[in-house]
Write a protein that holds these residues in place. Sequence first.
Motif: not given
Length: 73
Positions: A6, A8, A52, A55-56
């Motif tokens: 991920h 992020v 992402h 804002k995630g």
Amino acid sequence: MKKNQHVVPHSDGWAVKGAGNQKATKVTSTQKEAIKVARDIAINQKSELLVHNTKGQIRQKDSFGNDNFPPKG
């Protein structure tokens, strides 16, 4: 063990985190750098890359593993 990677938001820029990990594998100043690092890991582990937004929310997915539903052509 393969873990999805991920990309992020992080207080120091952008972080690459393996799925379920609390600690970042790497923190970079730009999202572009983090995507490159995460892509290399995902390719090596035959896993997925999930990018992402600020804002995630997941904005992009790339799979580098065995695809159960390859494109027909």
